[in-house]
Design an enzyme around this catalytic site. Structure first.
Site, PDB file in Angstrom:
ATOM      1  N   TYR A   1       0.768  -1.082   0.084  1.00  0.00           N
ATOM      2  CA  TYR A   1       0.005   0.037   0.056  1.00  0.00           C
ATOM      3  C   TYR A   1       1.137   1.087   0.037  1.00  0.00           C
ATOM      4  CZ  TYR A   1      -3.772  -3.274   1.481  1.00  0.00           C
ATOM      5  OH  TYR A   1      -4.402  -4.497   1.527  1.00  0.00           O
TER       6      TYR A   1
ATOM      7  N   HIS B   1       1.016 -11.915   0.908  1.00  0.00           N
ATOM      8  CA  HIS B   1      -0.134 -11.122   0.252  1.00  0.00           C
ATOM      9  C   HIS B   1      -1.091 -11.965  -0.902  1.00  0.00           C
ATOM     10  CE1 HIS B   1      -1.329  -6.491  -0.355  1.00  0.00           C
ATOM     11  NE2 HIS B   1      -2.444  -7.188  -0.670  1.00  0.00           N
TER      12      HIS B   1
END
Length: 273
Positions: free
Chosen positions: A53, A111
Site C-alpha cells: 500500500y 499477500h
C-alpha cells in the site's frame, strides 16, 4: 463489539480498519492519521495494512496513528509474494516494523501466492515468530487448494468478500469455518460504489434506517468467523462502520439480497482485486 477468536484463543473485533490507498497523498496524511485514531476510540482496534500500500506509505501512516498506543492495536501487515523467501521475508518484515514504529506484528500475511514455495514462506514466517517479530502468520488471496498445502498454524486467510463477490461461500468459507480459521474480508462494501447503489442493498438500508455500507458489513458479519476491514476516513463513515454489528438482518432482508446477488451453486475461481 462483536468479536472473532483466532486459533490461539486471541479475540479481536469483528470490524477492523483497512488502509488500502492511505499514504498515497501527502496532503491527506493528517486526516488519515486522525481517522485511524478515531477508529481506535470507537473500538476498531484491528488495523490491516501492507508493504504494497503506497509502497510502505500506508504503514507509515499507521505508525503515526498508533504511536503511544501500540498496546491497544491488533496490527496486521502483508508481505509481497516476491519478498516471501526465507531471507526476503525477514528483510521485508524488518522494513515494515520500522515504518510502523513497532517491534512486532500481531499477524503477518503472504499477500498473494507467487514464485516462492509456500513451504519456504511458512518456514520464514515461523522463524520470525520464534524471534518474536510476529505473533502469528497467515495468508491472503489463497483458495481452498492452496490452504490444503499449508501446514498447521495458519491463523487467517484474507480474501475479497461482499455480496458482489460471494463465490467463497461454496467451499472456501465453509472449510475455514470448520477449521476455525478466521476469514478477513477485504473490500466488504465493494469497489467503486456500485454495490452501495444497488437497489436491494438500499431497500434493506431503508428498512433499518441504516446506511448501505452498514448493510453490506452486517451481511458479511452474519457469517461465523468473518472479520471485515473497511477503509474509512470520513468521521461519519467510521462511526457507522463501528455500529454495523448492531444491525440484524432478517430472513426477508437476506432473501432480497440473495435475489440481487445469487449465492454460488458451484465452484467459482477465487476473485481478487
Amino acid at each position: 463489539m462483536q468479536s472473532i477468536t483466532f486459533p490461539d484463543s486471541t479475540r479481536v473485533p469483528a470490524i477492523g480498519q483497512g488502509t488500502w490507498h492511505m499514504g498515497e497523498q501527502p496532503g491527506e496524511r493528517k486526516r488519515e492519521v486522525a481517522a485511524l485514531r478515531q477508529g481506535l476510540e470507537l473500538g476498531l482496534t484491528l488495523i490491516d495494512t501492507a508493504e504494497m500500500y503506497a509502497e510502505g506509505g500506508a504503514e507509515e501512516v499507521v505508525g503515526d496513528a498508533i504511536a503511544g498506543r501500540r498496546e491497544q492495536v491488533f496490527l496486521v501487515s502483508k508481505v509481497y509474494p516476491w519478498n516471501a523467501s526465507r531471507k526476503g521475508a525477514a528483510l521485508a518484515c524488518e522494513r515494515s516494523l520500522k515504518r510502523l514504529g513497532t517491534d512486532h506484528l500481531d499477524l503477518y500475511l503472504l499477500h498473494w501466492r507467487g514464485e516462492h514455495p509456500l513451504e519456504e514462506t511458512v518456514e520464514a514466517f515461523e522463524r520470525l515468530r520464534e524471534q518474536g517479530k510476529i505473533a502469528r502468520w497467515g495468508v491472503s488471496n489463497l483458495d481452498l487448494d492452496d490452504l490444503h498445502e499449508l501446514p498447521v498454524g495458519c491463523a487467517a486467510n484474507q480474501v475479497l468478500y461482499n455480496p458482489e463477490a460471494r463465490g467463497i461461500e461454496f467451499d472456501l468459507l465453509p472449510f475455514q469455518q470448520q477449521q476455525g480459521i478466521p476469514l478477513m474480508a477485504y473490500c466488504p462494501v465493494g469497489q467503486g460504489g456500485r454495490l452501495l447503489r444497488n437497489e436491494a442493498i438500499r431497500e434493506v438500508a431503508r428498512r433499518h434506517q441504516a446506511s448501505s455500507a452498514q448493510v453490506a458489513l452486517a451481511w458479511a458479519l452474519r457469517q461465523q468467523g468473518v472479520i471485515v476491514i473497511p477503509k474509512a476516513v470520513d468521521p461519519l463513515h467510521l462511526k457507522q462502520n463501528a455500529e454495523a454489528h448492531k444491525l440484524q438482518l432478517s430472513a426477508d432482508d437476506l432473501a432480497l439480497i440473495d435475489h440481487g446477488f445469487p449465492p454460488p451453486r458451484r465452484k467459482r475461481p477465487l476473485e481478487m482485486v
